[in-house]
Scaffold this motif. Structure first.
Motif, PDB file in Angstrom:
ATOM      1  N   LYS A 213       5.975  -4.618 -19.668  1.00  0.00           N
ATOM      2  CA  LYS A 213       6.107  -5.655 -18.415  1.00  0.00           C
ATOM      3  C   LYS A 213       5.130  -4.726 -17.276  1.00  0.00           C
ATOM      4  N   LEU A 214       4.910  -6.099 -15.841  1.00  0.00           N
ATOM      5  CA  LEU A 214       4.647  -5.098 -14.922  1.00  0.00           C
ATOM      6  C   LEU A 214       4.478  -6.012 -14.013  1.00  0.00           C
ATOM      7  N   SER A 215       4.991  -4.999 -12.618  1.00  0.00           N
ATOM      8  CA  SER A 215       5.928  -5.697 -12.350  1.00  0.00           C
ATOM      9  C   SER A 215       4.399  -4.908 -11.103  1.00  0.00           C
ATOM     10  N   VAL A 216       4.362  -6.233  -9.812  1.00  0.00           N
ATOM     11  CA  VAL A 216       2.994  -6.313  -8.959  1.00  0.00           C
ATOM     12  C   VAL A 216       3.334  -7.211  -7.495  1.00  0.00           C
ATOM     13  N   TYR A 217       3.173  -5.804  -6.461  1.00  0.00           N
ATOM     14  CA  TYR A 217       3.479  -6.209  -4.799  1.00  0.00           C
ATOM     15  C   TYR A 217       2.388  -6.512  -4.148  1.00  0.00           C
ATOM     16  N   ASP A 218       2.007  -7.244  -3.364  1.00  0.00           N
ATOM     17  CA  ASP A 218       1.203  -7.455  -2.306  1.00  0.00           C
ATOM     18  C   ASP A 218       2.233  -7.957  -1.030  1.00  0.00           C
ATOM     19  N   GLN A 284      13.864  -3.550  -4.625  1.00  0.00           N
ATOM     20  CA  GLN A 284      12.955  -2.785  -5.313  1.00  0.00           C
ATOM     21  C   GLN A 284      11.958  -1.696  -5.645  1.00  0.00           C
ATOM     22  N   ASN A 285      10.988  -1.249  -6.311  1.00  0.00           N
ATOM     23  CA  ASN A 285       9.842  -0.628  -6.725  1.00  0.00           C
ATOM     24  C   ASN A 285       9.370  -1.456  -8.439  1.00  0.00           C
ATOM     25  N   PHE A 286       7.937  -1.107  -7.844  1.00  0.00           N
ATOM     26  CA  PHE A 286       7.097  -1.450  -8.684  1.00  0.00           C
ATOM     27  C   PHE A 286       5.914  -0.396  -9.412  1.00  0.00           C
ATOM     28  N   ASN A 287       5.668  -0.913 -10.201  1.00  0.00           N
ATOM     29  CA  ASN A 287       3.890  -0.562 -11.233  1.00  0.00           C
ATOM     30  C   ASN A 287       2.495  -0.122 -10.128  1.00  0.00           C
ATOM     31  N   ALA A 288       2.901  -1.432  -9.392  1.00  0.00           N
ATOM     32  CA  ALA A 288       1.734  -1.496  -8.811  1.00  0.00           C
ATOM     33  C   ALA A 288       2.010  -2.374  -7.659  1.00  0.00           C
ATOM     34  N   VAL A 289       1.448  -1.273  -6.566  1.00  0.00           N
ATOM     35  CA  VAL A 289       1.153  -1.986  -4.623  1.00  0.00           C
ATOM     36  C   VAL A 289      -0.131  -1.459  -4.195  1.00  0.00           C
ATOM     37  N   VAL A 290      -0.322  -3.192  -4.075  1.00  0.00           N
ATOM     38  CA  VAL A 290      -1.944  -3.543  -4.188  1.00  0.00           C
ATOM     39  C   VAL A 290      -2.082  -4.192  -2.355  1.00  0.00           C
ATOM     40  N   MET A 291      -2.404  -3.557  -1.102  1.00  0.00           N
ATOM     41  CA  MET A 291      -2.458  -4.513   0.093  1.00  0.00           C
ATOM     42  C   MET A 291      -3.819  -4.109   0.546  1.00  0.00           C
ATOM     43  N   ASN A 292      -4.106  -5.811   1.990  1.00  0.00           N
ATOM     44  CA  ASN A 292      -5.348  -5.631   2.748  1.00  0.00           C
ATOM     45  C   ASN A 292      -4.446  -6.020   3.878  1.00  0.00           C
ATOM     46  N   PRO A 293      -3.497  -5.276   4.547  1.00  0.00           N
ATOM     47  CA  PRO A 293      -2.708  -5.664   6.236  1.00  0.00           C
ATOM     48  C   PRO A 293      -3.343  -5.279   7.120  1.00  0.00           C
ATOM     49  N   PRO A 294      -2.930  -6.351   8.285  1.00  0.00           N
ATOM     50  CA  PRO A 294      -4.158  -6.909   9.543  1.00  0.00           C
ATOM     51  C   PRO A 294      -4.701  -5.284   9.829  1.00  0.00           C
ATOM     52  N   TYR A 295      -5.728  -5.336  10.198  1.00  0.00           N
ATOM     53  CA  TYR A 295      -6.143  -3.495  10.569  1.00  0.00           C
ATOM     54  C   TYR A 295      -5.178  -3.425  12.215  1.00  0.00           C
ATOM     55  N   SER A 296      -4.657  -2.044  11.858  1.00  0.00           N
ATOM     56  CA  SER A 296      -4.250  -1.318  13.550  1.00  0.00           C
ATOM     57  C   SER A 296      -3.543  -2.356  14.011  1.00  0.00           C
ATOM     58  N   LEU A 297      -2.845  -3.471  13.742  1.00  0.00           N
ATOM     59  CA  LEU A 297      -1.982  -4.627  13.911  1.00  0.00           C
ATOM     60  C   LEU A 297      -0.686  -3.630  15.104  1.00  0.00           C
ATOM     61  N   LYS A 298      -0.312  -4.226  16.570  1.00  0.00           N
ATOM     62  CA  LYS A 298       0.558  -3.641  17.276  1.00  0.00           C
ATOM     63  C   LYS A 298       1.870  -4.131  16.411  1.00  0.00           C
ATOM     64  N   TRP A 299       3.251  -3.122  16.532  1.00  0.00           N
ATOM     65  CA  TRP A 299       4.091  -3.431  16.031  1.00  0.00           C
ATOM     66  C   TRP A 299       5.340  -2.451  17.830  1.00  0.00           C
TER      67      TRP A 299
END
Length: 524
Positions: A213-218, A284-299
């Protein structure tokens, strides 16, 4: 379905927005069109199921609608099989019948989609951006009904349920991409171009076992296009569990619709509307995490986050003005020991100092950063800044880092650059081999990186200088002499032309003669 039929479907779906384009910009009319297509899909799927239940699989949607009207209680069987149901008077086909009979009112569709959302938990809120009372559709209810009727009629003849594989889902994805192109800068909120999604997905899938099984997270999923690439590229898509978080409710709803239209079951979907950085999700944790987050966002970068298990081991936080490392550490925290994180960020994360430099140093000392891949500029609709893919792993056997300069391999089309399939394969092959390639890739040891002050600027590791051929100075001198002769000939010709001009104005003639004298001096 043939490529021609797929293109025809995409074109037909896109042309359905013609009635809306003159009234509003793409960021608004995409909500109407995508929502109404989704409504038609749900309705048509139900009618086809009713035909099957009555053992009449080959009847038309219109005939299935008549069957449904004669036996309205069939919707109970529909709900048990599909997980949702629409009463007969609220189907897309019934709306088309009303238009044909010239008794369609905008309130008919407004009430229908309201009931669909309220009566079916899985579909709750998905139509909230289809604002049929908006004056942008027309100043009166009659005008608004005419506008929407045109959209419905354009979509009516299209077969969007009985299509092979992911044809409809891919057509929907095509529409989202077209809207992203039109919207421009705002598109970064909901869309990652397909070729970049493909690259991130395939990087994350390297070393994953297709028999498990594969768990993926974005954590910044937008319209879900990046997550859905795992359905396309993982050998056993039925074994994939999709987790995604999105802060914008409209975009979150778009992701849910996109998942359903791609045939992802409700059991496989685990989507959450929330702020990824503000509150950690999921637990929980995942086999794969992929992300294209907003760049240089203020937080906020509030000191309380130093107690947060995602960040506390690093002792510092990403700066308030740039949340890039906050997103990265969130994704890294949610990796399983055998997992991979592939994330797109601005190239500044490679060399900026202060808190970011401290986080980068610790990640390198842990051996967490596996690869740095510089992308071509202008790949995204919403920014032209240089970007980089970082690949991270929790349990590496060494602290080497693979550097790949993919910034010069792309195809340019009009104002946009695109990764080609061969460019992606070159990156993937090079990453797998972890071997040096002159001018393209370098496997750097930890000591080499340490000597560079933990600066990951790719050009410190990959020599992209192109040697030039030796210049023959004698040939160059000859070429310069020839050019000089051509210039003199043109100046002589110009002097001859100027001498033909005369003026009664003494001031004008003096200026003209001064120019002629200056040119003749240069010719001597």
């Amino acid at each position: 379905m043939s490529d021609k039929k797929i293109v025809a479907l995409q074109s037909a779906l896109y042309s359905a927005a013609d009635a809306l384009r003159a009234k509003m910009d793409a960021n608004d009319y995409k909500d109407y069109l995508l929502g109404i297509i989704f409504y038609k899909y749900l309705s048509d799927q139900e009618l086809y199921l009713i035909a099957d239940l009555k053992e009449k699989p080959n009847i038309s949607l219109k005939q299935a609608q008549e069957l449904f009207e004669s036996e309205p209680n069939l919707y109970k069987q529909v709900k048990s099989k599909l997980g949702y149901s629409i009463v007969s008077e609220d189907t897309f086909t019934n709306m088309i019948n009303k238009i044909a009979q010239e008794n369609f009112k905008i309130s008919d569709l407004e009430m229908a989609i309201h009931k669909i959302s309220n009566d079916n938990q899985q579909l709750a809120g998905l139509f909230q951006d289809v604002r049929l009372d908006s004056p942008r559709l027309g100043p009166t209810a009659i005008k608004r009904a005419a506008t929407i009727a045109q959209v419905l009629q354009t979509l009516a003849p299209l077969e969007i349920v009985k299509t092979k594989g992911d044809t409809l889902g891919d057509a929907y994805e095509y529409l989202i991409g077209q809207f992203a192109s039109e919207v421009g800068k705002k598109s970064g909120e909901f869309y990652t171009p397909q070729k970049i999604s493909e690259l991130l997905t395939k990087l994350a899938l390297i070393d994953q076992d297709p028999d498990k099984k594969l768990s993926v997270y974005d954590p910044a999923m937008g319209s879900g296009s990046l997550l859905l690439n795992f359905k396309k590229y993982f050998a056993a898509p039925e074994k994939v569990a999709y987790y995604g978080q999105e802060i914008n409710i409209s975009t979150f709803n778009l992701a849910k619709m996109n998942m359903i239209l791609h045939g992802v079951s409700y059991e496989q979907q685990h989507l959450h509307n929330g702020d990824t950085l503000e509150k950690d999700w999921p637990p929980q944790n995942f086999n794969a995490v992929v992300m294209n987050p907003p760049y240089s966002l203020k937080w906020s970068a509030d000191n309380e986050y130093l107690k947060d298990p995602r960040f506390k081991q690093f002792g510092v936080l990403a700066p308030k003005s740039k949340a890039d490392y906050a997103f990265l550490l969130h994704g890294f925290y949610h990796l399983k020991d055998n997992g991979t994180l592939a994330i797109v960020l601005p190239t500044g994360v490679l060399f900026r100092q202060a808190a970011e430099g401290k986080i980068r140093k610790q990640l390198l000392e842990m051996g967490a950063i596996d690869a740095v891949i510089e992308l071509p500029v202008n790949l995204f609709y919403n920014t032209t800044i240089p970007t980089v893919v970082l690949v991270l792993k929790k349990k590496k056997q060494n602290r080497d880092v693979m550097f790949i300069d993919a910034s010069r391999e792309f195809q340019k089309e009009k104002k946009q650059n695109y990764l080609r399939e061969k460019d992606i394969q070159h990156i993937l092959t090079t990453y797998r081999k972890h071997e040096n390639i002159d001018g393209y890739a370098h496997l750097a040891s930890f000591d080499e990186i340490k000597d560079n002050g933990f600066n990951l600027n790719l050009h410190r590791y990959v020599d992209t200088f192109e040697t030039q051929e030796d210049i023959n100075l004698s040939d160059l001198a000859g070429e310069l002499k020839e050019v000089d002769q051509q210039i003199n000939a043109k100046q002589t010709e110009l002097v001859g032309l100027l001498k033909k001009y005369h003026s009664k104005d003494a001031k004008t003639m003096k200026g003209l003669n001064d120019i002629i004298e200056e040119l003749e001096r240069e010719l001597k």
